[in-house]
Design a protein around this motif. Sequence first.
Motif, PDB file in Angstrom:
ATOM      1  N   UNK B  35       0.748  -1.143  -0.055  1.00 21.91           N
ATOM      2  CA  UNK B  35      -0.067   0.090  -0.202  1.00 21.91           C
ATOM      3  C   UNK B  35       0.879   1.296   0.127  1.00 21.91           C
ATOM      4  N   UNK B  36       0.156   2.621  -0.429  1.00 24.88           N
ATOM      5  CA  UNK B  36       0.820   3.677  -0.270  1.00 24.88           C
ATOM      6  C   UNK B  36       1.358   3.670   1.216  1.00 24.88           C
ATOM      7  N   UNK B  38       3.725   2.446   2.587  1.00 22.71           N
ATOM      8  CA  UNK B  38       4.301   1.261   3.304  1.00 22.71           C
ATOM      9  C   UNK B  38       5.959   1.303   3.487  1.00 22.71           C
ATOM     10  N   UNK B  39       6.430   2.046   2.530  1.00 23.71           N
ATOM     11  CA  UNK B  39       7.844   2.263   2.813  1.00 23.71           C
ATOM     12  C   UNK B  39       8.796   1.775   1.610  1.00 23.71           C
ATOM     13  N   UNK B  40       8.100   1.565   0.498  1.00 23.20           N
ATOM     14  CA  UNK B  40       8.764   1.080  -0.647  1.00 23.20           C
ATOM     15  C   UNK B  40       9.751   1.906  -1.146  1.00 23.20           C
ATOM     16  N   UNK B  41       9.306   3.361  -1.255  1.00 21.06           N
ATOM     17  CA  UNK B  41      10.472   4.207  -1.881  1.00 21.06           C
ATOM     18  C   UNK B  41      11.577   4.302  -0.822  1.00 21.06           C
ATOM     19  N   UNK B  42      11.142   4.287   0.318  1.00 20.35           N
ATOM     20  CA  UNK B  42      12.105   4.608   1.765  1.00 20.35           C
ATOM     21  C   UNK B  42      13.315   3.477   1.390  1.00 20.35           C
ATOM     22  N   UNK B  43      12.694   2.304   1.109  1.00 17.69           N
ATOM     23  CA  UNK B  43      13.710   1.216   1.141  1.00 17.69           C
ATOM     24  C   UNK B  43      14.761   1.535  -0.125  1.00 17.69           C
ATOM     25  N   UNK B  44      14.042   1.820  -1.430  1.00 12.43           N
ATOM     26  CA  UNK B  44      15.029   2.327  -2.309  1.00 12.43           C
ATOM     27  C   UNK B  44      16.071   3.360  -1.980  1.00 12.43           C
ATOM     28  N   UNK B  45      15.464   4.444  -1.449  1.00 11.31           N
ATOM     29  CA  UNK B  45      16.242   5.677  -0.909  1.00 11.31           C
ATOM     30  C   UNK B  45      17.418   5.011   0.177  1.00 11.31           C
ATOM     31  N   UNK B 219       5.192  -5.457   1.019  1.00  8.74           N
ATOM     32  CA  UNK B 219       5.709  -4.694   1.948  1.00  8.74           C
ATOM     33  C   UNK B 219       4.513  -3.578   2.582  1.00  8.74           C
ATOM     34  N   UNK B 220       4.383  -4.026   3.861  1.00 10.34           N
ATOM     35  CA  UNK B 220       3.517  -3.187   4.599  1.00 10.34           C
ATOM     36  C   UNK B 220       3.936  -2.904   6.032  1.00 10.34           C
ATOM     37  N   UNK B 221       3.545  -1.484   6.467  1.00  8.83           N
ATOM     38  CA  UNK B 221       3.965  -1.013   7.523  1.00  8.83           C
ATOM     39  C   UNK B 221       5.665  -1.385   7.801  1.00  8.83           C
ATOM     40  N   UNK B 222       6.526  -1.153   6.976  1.00 12.70           N
ATOM     41  CA  UNK B 222       7.839  -1.287   7.124  1.00 12.70           C
ATOM     42  C   UNK B 222       8.392  -2.879   7.141  1.00 12.70           C
ATOM     43  N   UNK B 223       7.660  -3.616   7.023  1.00 11.13           N
ATOM     44  CA  UNK B 223       8.198  -4.972   6.605  1.00 11.13           C
ATOM     45  C   UNK B 223       7.618  -5.859   5.638  1.00 11.13           C
ATOM     46  N   UNK B 224       8.520  -6.992   5.333  1.00 13.34           N
ATOM     47  CA  UNK B 224       7.804  -7.593   4.151  1.00 13.34           C
ATOM     48  C   UNK B 224       6.959  -8.617   5.044  1.00 13.34           C
TER      49      UNK B 224
END
Lengths: 479, 249, 430
Positions: B35-36, B38-45, B219-224
């Motif tokens: 979901x939006x 969730x931290x996906x872009x954060x992971x990339x960054x 990925x949801x709430x910072x975890x897989x």
Amino acid sequence: MSDEVINERIGKDYKAGFVTEVDSETLPPGLNEDVVRAISAKKGEPEWMLEWRLKAFEAWKTMEEPDWAHVNFPKVDYQEISYFSSPKSMEDKPKSLDEVDPQLLETYEKLGIPLHEQEILAGVAVDAVFDSVSVATTFREKLEEAGVIFCPISEAVHKHPELVKKYLGTVVPVRDNFFAALNCAVFSDGSFVYIPKGVRCPMELSTYFRINEAKTGQFERTLIVAEEGSHVSYLEGCTAPMRDENQLHAAVVELVALDNAEIKYSTVQNWYPGDENGKGGIYNFVTKRGVCHNNAKISWTQVETGSAVTWKYPSCILKGDNSIGEFYSVALTNNMQQADTGTKMIHLGKNTKSTIIAKGISAGKSQSSYRGLVRMSPMAEGARNFTQCDSLLIGDKCGAHTFPYIESKNPSAVIEHEATTSKVSDDQMFLCQQRGIDPEKAVSMIVNGFCKEVFKELPMEFAVEAGKLLEVSLEGSVG
Amino acid sequence: MLSINNLVAEVEGKTILKGLNLEVKPGEVHAIMGPNGAGKSTLGNVLAGRENYEKTDGTVTLDGKDIFELEPEERAAEGMFLAFQYPVEIPGVSNLEFLKASIDAISKYRGVEAPDSVSFMKKAREACKAVNLDQNFLKRGVNEGFSGGEKKRNEIMQMMLLEPKLCILDETDSGLDIDALQVVAKGVNELRSPDRAFVVVTHYQRLLDYIVPDYVHVLADGKIVKSGGKELALELEKKGYSWLEQEVA
Amino acid sequence: MSQAVDYIRESSELAQTLEAKTKTDWLADFRKQRLNAFAHSSFPTRKTEHFKYNNLSALTRQSFARLAEADSGDIKLPELAEQLDADRLVLVNGEYDSSLSKLEEQAITFYRDANADQKDFILEQLNKKNDKKNIFSLLNDSLTQDGILIEFNQAQTKPLHIIYVATESAQQKTTFANCLIRVAANCQATVVEHFATNKDATDNSLFNQSTQCVLNDNAHLNHYRLHLEEEHTIHFGELDFWLDAHSQLNSFHVGLGSQIKRLDINVYHQASGSHADLNGVYLSNAQQQIDYHTNVEHRVPHCTTQEIFRGIVGGSSKAVFNGRIHILQDAQKTLAELSNKNLLLSNKAEINTKPELEIYADDVQCAHGATVAKMDETSLFYLQSRGIPKSQAELMLSFGFINELIDGLKHQAVGDYLRPILANLFEQAA
Ligand SMILES: Nc1ncnc2c1ncn2[C@@H]1O[C@H](COP(=O)(O)OP(=O)(O)O)[C@@H](O)[C@H]1O
Ligand SMILES: [Mg+2]
């Protein structure tokens, strides 16, 4: 909107323009050392206060009136002005509101500022300054419970000399500028506020200033000290009767926000602006400045609709790290009014932030200028400023000007400044009218919309008042 | 190749990634959905080393090297490529100049000779063609005035030129029409090889019709919170994410 | 301070002695009037608004009030002279040098040789200058012995490259020069004003220069002003543009910092329909100063101005930008925008910017914006994520910041000439 329509009816309607018939004691016009001594004596001041005044007077004599502002007016003759005026009935200070001259109370009621405590809008304590003296301060007991001191500064000189001595003149030094030096020498009264450590002032504090007597100047002085972690919101309102001659108002306001403290200072200035030909009106030459220590915040909000000439730059010295300065301003000029106003944000500490939102509205033949300084010192690591100055012109005989000074000596500081100029467009007017709104209402709506960002910073009751004030001040600027 | 172990990371004091694990081997394609927010872009960054994205716990290695020991440009030179969700515009710096600088720097880091101008130009033109971008884009400022789709294609073009070993695509599909989507997918598929891996972050199953993943992670709430094969993507498409959150809770 | 007084006194005396032997006595009244204004001026201090941020101490330390002679030594023209297919007008220490000049297409007239019509035009134009605030411009005026009139009366095919070189013999001296350019109705012209120093001078030289440009109806002027002198130069320049109906001005500036470099640019929209593009970049380093004061006056309706200046300030240098847009009461339907962006690179550097709007007409669209910032971190990261080391990324971004404006230049040769010079400057700075 065609120019003819705008110019057709340039009138004015100053609702606070009545004169109160009270017996008053006024010093004869003129300024010399004796006058300074006389003022001090009238207040029964201690020696140190008199000395401070005399020093200021010496300094003032050597200084020159500033001429850099974008305003034009005949030279003020400082020997023509009376430097002290007090309603007679104040000679023996009233102990409570019941002893205050009913005529005075009536004056404040006419202005919409009831002083009787029970009638007062819940949560606003009022100090009323009439010509040169404070006539009544309400809600004192409730404030005392919280440890808050809110009293006329003349009283503070007696009752809290250590506080006054410690802070007076520390933010605006005696020699700061011509008008400030004059104020130091001859100030008569004003408000003093002290908020102890960690205290959130339980109510809004408010001062109303009124110049009543002819040929008098008003030189009030306000000092607000917010101890560590404290919080206060302070409002000030100003009116004066309609008189043909120009009257001088040269106030000084000093704010001290110690670590983690917050001061919110709001002004609705509606001094008499003079008539449509520029006759009469107040010269409003004011020095307002605050100093912020670590993590402290000072927020200035002003709605300036009155005065013939305004010269005013409420400023913040962001001395402490992470401190915040804000300036929200609406300056409306109509007829022959001239305003040169803005702010200075002096960033000294690390990660200091400032925001400036200035809205200038010019109508009639008036001139409105924004003058601002944003300075990033070499120590102001990571500091930020954002400035937005917008001008709205109503009619083609007025002027709107922007003079921003931006100085940076720190590569990590970021400054953004934007300014725009626009007019009330024909399309906007047409839409309103097509929906049945008359032009005057439409202009006031559009102007209010233009000022919204600033009004939302004002305490509720003041915001409403400010909106109405704009409407009144704009009357006659459209057909 | 990429080994993420219990990664905890925060942005401006707020913990976003809360113990994330992921193993990516050469040749694999991993899809990350969620979901939006969730931290996906954060992971990339975090992986690419953006400032203010702080790792507070865990480890990440790229071919055994601790990436947190490396500057962003060193990570790039080690073969990590991030296709940004929102590529920034850099007016005044031409795409060509930018790419040349990039290739030169990476070549230098790897101790190989950088391609000369002629062969570089040739490759750049080919890459442009492959993603259907006009040659003119090479001369324009980086992403300057590009449409959303053009920016995304520009990212893929760069990826083709730089030949990274680990490609992280952050919502490269969003805002693309079907033709552009195919162009992007084609670019990725051409690069697929046994020694190169992909982490494809996407919000929609759609892209995965074209880039078929080996694994899908949620990925949801910072975890897989769930991993599976490509059929998981279809299931997500049907049911949305909320059932997963309940399942986890 | 007393040196400042001396400066004015000595200069005034010089003007009077020169007056006796001049060949342009028809300019005597103008000179007298300006000298009078000059002699009554006070030397600027930090309290003088117009010079608020200038440190003029270098001026008062040395005596400059002497003219430099022409120098016939070994003069190397800047490379642009080769690269640009242009007519060339070379002034060495302010004096016309016929051997270095190459005027095939474009004629020039010295004030001393002007015919009656030209005299009228020159006088009319000089008398239009009314700025009393700038004592350096007053001084230049009061010493106007001669000047160069350049009239573009027909379609021009080649640009005119005006090169001002200062040589060693200009050291410790003051050089004055004047130039009046007229682009006749419906004509188009390109002028490159190029300031250079010939040799690695070791001492200050002062150059006081004034250019006036008149654009008649429908005229179009592409103008470049390149200040690429080395850092011992002190320069006070004044540049005025007078725009007639539907004329179009594109003026582009490059300024490298030096000991003192101060340029005052005025654009006067004096008839409807004119347009001005005024763009520039300034770069300062070490202990240099650079100061651009621009003033755009909209006197009539329906004119437009677009102004963009960018600055990069490093070392212990100081840059000043003062951009004023002044809309007079009659100038309805004006469109004027000003943008000034600055990059501050060092802890010791300083930028002072003041974008001003003075508006007396209501139906106008005016805006200005100014920023002072460090490098954009998102862009920096983007470059780093593509493998470019941080320091190089910073160089690229700095250069990109100004290159945006260079890319927009109409004459590629000028851009191609400038790019390596500027890029090199950044590499030195890094
Ligand atoms: N630079 C930032 N500053 C503050 N919060 C951020 C920043 N970037 C991301 N966040 C926050 O982190 C969370 C995750 O964001 P993001 O990684 O962009 O999510 P996704 O890409 O999965 O939609 C969101 O709550 C977002 O608001
Ligand atoms: Mg995202």
